[in-house]
Each structure stands twice: as structure tokens, then as C-alpha cells.
Design a protein around this motif. Structure first.
Motif, PDB file in Angstrom:
ATOM      1  N   SER A   2       0.394  -1.046  -0.018  1.00 31.54           N
ATOM      2  CA  SER A   2      -0.251  -0.166  -0.273  1.00 31.54           C
ATOM      3  C   SER A   2       0.984   1.245   0.017  1.00 31.54           C
ATOM      4  O   SER A   2       1.825   1.746   1.349  1.00 31.54           O
ATOM      5  N   GLY A  19       1.885   7.627  -8.699  1.00 33.99           N
ATOM      6  CA  GLY A  19       0.912   7.771  -9.036  1.00 33.99           C
ATOM      7  C   GLY A  19       1.205   7.858 -10.822  1.00 33.99           C
ATOM      8  O   GLY A  19       0.133   6.834 -11.275  1.00 33.99           O
ATOM      9  N   THR A  22       2.119   4.460 -10.943  1.00 41.30           N
ATOM     10  CA  THR A  22       1.247   3.225  -9.975  1.00 41.30           C
ATOM     11  C   THR A  22      -0.031   2.321 -11.540  1.00 41.30           C
ATOM     12  O   THR A  22      -0.267   1.554 -11.494  1.00 41.30           O
ATOM     13  N   ALA A  23      -0.735   4.390 -11.771  1.00 37.60           N
ATOM     14  CA  ALA A  23      -1.606   3.899 -12.762  1.00 37.60           C
ATOM     15  C   ALA A  23      -1.273   3.032 -13.597  1.00 37.60           C
ATOM     16  O   ALA A  23      -1.806   2.347 -14.337  1.00 37.60           O
ATOM     17  N   THR A  57      -6.556  -4.248 -13.131  1.00 35.24           N
ATOM     18  CA  THR A  57      -5.997  -3.652 -11.598  1.00 35.24           C
ATOM     19  C   THR A  57      -4.612  -3.684 -11.409  1.00 35.24           C
ATOM     20  O   THR A  57      -3.728  -5.075 -12.475  1.00 35.24           O
ATOM     21  N   ARG A  59      -0.660  -3.370  -9.900  1.00 30.20           N
ATOM     22  CA  ARG A  59       0.272  -2.897  -8.674  1.00 30.20           C
ATOM     23  C   ARG A  59       2.039  -2.280  -8.890  1.00 30.20           C
ATOM     24  O   ARG A  59       2.407  -3.584  -9.629  1.00 30.20           O
ATOM     25  N   ILE A 164      -6.129   6.288  -7.921  1.00 23.78           N
ATOM     26  CA  ILE A 164      -5.971   5.175  -7.026  1.00 23.78           C
ATOM     27  C   ILE A 164      -6.226   5.323  -5.704  1.00 23.78           C
ATOM     28  O   ILE A 164      -6.698   5.838  -4.915  1.00 23.78           O
ATOM     29  N   GLY A 167      -3.883   1.471  -2.667  1.00 27.40           N
ATOM     30  CA  GLY A 167      -2.401   1.535  -3.483  1.00 27.40           C
ATOM     31  C   GLY A 167      -2.226   0.933  -5.147  1.00 27.40           C
ATOM     32  O   GLY A 167      -1.895  -0.149  -5.758  1.00 27.40           O
ATOM     33  N   ALA A 168      -3.470   0.781  -5.973  1.00 25.31           N
ATOM     34  CA  ALA A 168      -3.534   0.484  -7.130  1.00 25.31           C
ATOM     35  C   ALA A 168      -4.360   1.035  -7.705  1.00 25.31           C
ATOM     36  O   ALA A 168      -5.167   1.912  -7.325  1.00 25.31           O
ATOM     37  N   ARG A 169      -4.715   0.565  -9.333  1.00 29.48           N
ATOM     38  CA  ARG A 169      -5.971   1.835 -10.161  1.00 29.48           C
ATOM     39  C   ARG A 169      -6.436   0.856 -10.640  1.00 29.48           C
ATOM     40  O   ARG A 169      -6.251  -0.370 -11.138  1.00 29.48           O
TER      41      ARG A 169
END
Length: 176
Positions: A2, A19, A22-23, A57, A59, A164, A167-169
Motif C-alpha cells: 500500500s 502515482g 502506479t497507474a 488492476t 501494483r 488510486i 495502492g492500486a488503480r
């Protein structure tokens, strides 16, 4: 893992890169395929006939930053990342990697990103500009699918990327 970007000690552009990374790295975790005529209330994109829609999704697994200078965010700052990709039940189904380069620091900031996804059946390429990266990651954005190999040979379409959460998109991939 996370990631809490609000309490992270990175300078604002680095938080934005995290960010964005992560995306983008979460783009292709396999999930159930929706019918081509399904509706999506989160995107303004119309789905053409014979399209394929995939919800995904992912991470962040690894990230390295290459700042231009130590005095703060600058045009040319770069981040390189790798991510594991997971389906809706949490099973790892692939891996992705890419890089984003800061193109603008003022007026909310912007980055140009290039990402490759290694998936069962082939690879998929995605690229585009991401706006609103300063002071933190963008709430949502859209990027272009520019091609692929194997099952994704000559792929075209777009990706709508949500905010987000934990911690995930969540991503909606529109393949033409």
C-alpha cells in the motif's frame, strides 16, 4: 504493498511520478471481458462495434527516479518502473515496465509515458501525456494503445485510468 502518497517524503513531482507509474503499470491485469455493447459510466469514449473491453488492476513492484537536478522538480525528470499484473481474484498474470518523463512542471505539471505489457498471448504498447501530476498523482486520465504483438498484433484503442485506491488503480482498456 500500500502506498500512501500524502505522507510520502518525496518532493511533489516524485509523488506524481509514483502515482503515474502506479497507474500505468496496472493497465493490464487480466479480468473478465465485458461484452462489446456494455456501458461504462467512467469514460466518455464510445465503444465501436467489434471492440473488446477489459477491466484491469495492478501494483507497482519497483521504481527508480532520475532527477535532472536536486533543487526540485524539473523538465526532463524521469522515472522508470516495473509492475506485477493481477486478475480480479489476485492471481499474477503478467508484468509491465516503462518510463515517464516530466515535460512541464508549471500549471499542474505533465508527463509523457511509454509502457510495455508482457501478457499471456503477447505484448501491448501504451503511451500518452498525463496531466495534473503536480502536486500529486492525477485523479484519472486516458492514454492511447499504439500496438502490440501476438494476440495484440496491430492493437489500437485507448485506456481510461481511474484514481488510486488502496495502492492500486482500475483501468478500462478499449481495444478496437
Amino acid at each position: 504493498m500500500s502506498i500512501n502518497l500524502r505522507s510520502h517524503p518525496m518532493r511533489p513531482i516524485r509523488a506524481a511520478c509514483l502515482g503515474t507509474a502506479t497507474a500505468l503499470v496496472a493497465l493490464l491485469a487480466w479480468a473478465p471481458v465485458a461484452p462489446a455493447n456494455a456501458t461504462d459510466s467512467h469514460s466518455a469514449h464510445a465503444k465501436p462495434k467489434n471492440s473488446r473491453v477489459i477491466t484491469l488492476t495492478g501494483r507497482l513492484a519497483q521504481q527508480t527516479r532520475f532527477p535532472v537536478n536536486s533543487s526540485g522538480p524539473s523538465q526532463g525528470d524521469r522515472t522508470v518502473f516495473r509492475s506485477t499484473l493481477h486478475d480480479a481474484t489476485g492471481n499474477q498474470v503478467g508484468e509491465t515496465g516503462g518510463s515517464c518523463t516530466t515535460t512541464r512542471v508549471a500549471d499542474g505539471g505533465a508527463e509523457a509515458c511509454f509502457v510495455t505489457y508482457v501478457l499471456p498471448g503477447g505484448q501491448l504498447s501504451v503511451q500518452g501525456m498525463v496531466f495534473g501530476v503536480v502536486p500529486g498523482p492525477p485523479a484519472s486520465f486516458d492514454n492511447a494503445i499504439t500496438g502490440g504483438t501476438g494476440e495484440f498484433d496491430r492493437a489500437r484503442g485507448s485506456v481510461h485510468v481511474g484514481p488510486i485506491v488502496n495502492g492500486a488503480r482500475t483501468f478500462t482498456i478499449y481495444l478496437k
